[in-house]
Design a protein around this motif. Structure first.
Motif, PDB file in Angstrom:
ATOM      1  N   HIS A  79       0.827  -1.209   0.000  1.00  0.00           N
ATOM      2  CA  HIS A  79       0.000   0.000   0.000  1.00  0.00           C
ATOM      3  C   HIS A  79       0.861   1.259   0.000  1.00  0.00           C
ATOM      4  O   HIS A  79       0.605   2.202  -0.755  1.00  0.00           O
ATOM      5  CB  HIS A  79      -0.922   0.005   1.225  1.00  0.00           C
ATOM      6  N   LYS A  82       2.711   1.544  -3.436  1.00  0.00           N
ATOM      7  CA  LYS A  82       1.881   1.771  -4.612  1.00  0.00           C
ATOM      8  C   LYS A  82       1.073   3.060  -4.529  1.00  0.00           C
ATOM      9  O   LYS A  82       0.868   3.747  -5.537  1.00  0.00           O
ATOM     10  CB  LYS A  82       0.936   0.579  -4.814  1.00  0.00           C
ATOM     11  N   TRP A  83       0.605   3.399  -3.334  1.00  0.00           N
ATOM     12  CA  TRP A  83      -0.187   4.620  -3.148  1.00  0.00           C
ATOM     13  C   TRP A  83       0.401   5.424  -1.992  1.00  0.00           C
ATOM     14  O   TRP A  83      -0.210   5.571  -0.934  1.00  0.00           O
ATOM     15  CB  TRP A  83      -1.645   4.264  -2.846  1.00  0.00           C
ATOM     16  N   LEU A  86      -1.630   8.070  -0.183  1.00  0.00           N
ATOM     17  CA  LEU A  86      -2.910   7.632   0.365  1.00  0.00           C
ATOM     18  C   LEU A  86      -2.729   6.741   1.593  1.00  0.00           C
ATOM     19  O   LEU A  86      -3.665   6.068   2.018  1.00  0.00           O
ATOM     20  CB  LEU A  86      -3.714   6.886  -0.706  1.00  0.00           C
ATOM     21  N   LYS A 111      -6.607   3.589  -1.515  1.00  0.00           N
ATOM     22  CA  LYS A 111      -6.063   3.156  -2.805  1.00  0.00           C
ATOM     23  C   LYS A 111      -6.978   3.642  -3.916  1.00  0.00           C
ATOM     24  O   LYS A 111      -8.073   4.159  -3.674  1.00  0.00           O
ATOM     25  CB  LYS A 111      -5.917   1.638  -2.860  1.00  0.00           C
ATOM     26  N   HIS A 182      -5.616  13.670  -6.634  1.00  0.00           N
ATOM     27  CA  HIS A 182      -4.871  12.595  -7.274  1.00  0.00           C
ATOM     28  C   HIS A 182      -4.759  12.858  -8.771  1.00  0.00           C
ATOM     29  O   HIS A 182      -5.621  13.505  -9.372  1.00  0.00           O
ATOM     30  CB  HIS A 182      -5.583  11.264  -7.010  1.00  0.00           C
TER      31      HIS A 182
END
Length: 252
Positions: A79, A82-83, A86, A111, A182
């Motif tokens: 997590h 990748k994000w 967030l 996500k 985003h």
């Protein structure tokens, strides 16, 4: 040269918006709650920041202590990698002791995932050419569908002794802000919550966040409990904040 910890704090100042706007109401709640907390949690202050890989062990302990749904280390690392914008934590910083390991008292993981939605029926709809729509396809009936990047709240938790201070609301509020900004221009966010978790459900449905129950997921959890899939549309919030302006735009 600044220490890595100092550099991380400077990066946080850049990535997170001003606390004067994002957390003003919740900071007030933190202040009023200070008199009622135990001595072990009263010293120091709470800092919201982006999560780091070094926080994973503390995040995992917070999760195990508060939620029945638990995850392995790789889940959290994935997590954060990748994000990164967030994944947020609430850290209790002691003003008198420089602890080697961060004292994470709350966290939120979000996500972005693609969700299938029916395409607008009106061919003249401006959304048809929106660069926010990644792919399109047709079902068996010939109806066009599109894949739209959608926000999702994967997990939110706050240690029991730190609750009722606005920490969960602050984490959720900041995640919403990061989702709206985003690169994929996220329009909505969803989450799954236990049907019996009234405290969480009431928070999400409050006027502050305006989530609505979109679907009931029967026997969703391993113990057989049902869940709500709840959804929030960011555009609806902006319409409520500026109803007159939105009405004028519709007229034009």
């Amino acid at each position: 040269m600044k220490r890595p910890r100092d550099q991380a704090k400077l990066l946080l100042v850049y990535l997170l918006r001003s606390s004067a706007n994002a957390l003003s109401n919740n900071n007030q709640a933190l202040g009023t709650a200070a008199a009622s907390v135990s001595p072990a949690t009263a010293a120091g202050h709470i800092c919201l920041r982006l999560a780091r890989q070094t926080d994973v062990a503390s995040i995992q302990r917070c999760n195990v202590a508060t939620l029945p749904e638990n995850y392995n280390t790789g889940f959290y690392n994935n997590h954060i990698e990748k994000w990164p914008n967030l994944a947020l934590v609430a850290e209790h910083i002691d003003d008198f002791y420089d602890e080697e390991e961060p004292n994470i008292v709350g966290y939120i993981l979000g996500k972005v995932e693609d969700r299938v939605v029916p395409a607008p029926l009106d061919n003249n709809d401006n959304n048809n050419n929106d660069d926010n729509l990644l792919k399109e396809f047709y079902d068996m009936t010939g109806r066009r569908h599109v894949l739209v990047p959608t926000g999702h709240v994967t997990s939110l938790a706050v240690l029991h002794e730190y609750r009722r201070r606005g920490i969960a609301a602050s984490l959720l509020n900041q995640l919403h802000f990061n989702l709206e900004h985003h690169k994929d221009r996220i329009r909505s966010v969803g989450l799954v919550v236990r049907k019996g978790n009234l405290a969480a459900t009431n928070l999400y449905r409050s006027s502050k966040f305006n989530y609505r129950i979109d679907e009931v997921l029967n026997h969703y959890y391993a113990d057989g409990e049902d869940a709500y899939f709840m959804k929030k549309v960011f555009a609806e919030d902006r319409q409520q904040e500026h109803p007159r302006q939105h009405h004028q735009q519709q007229q034009h």
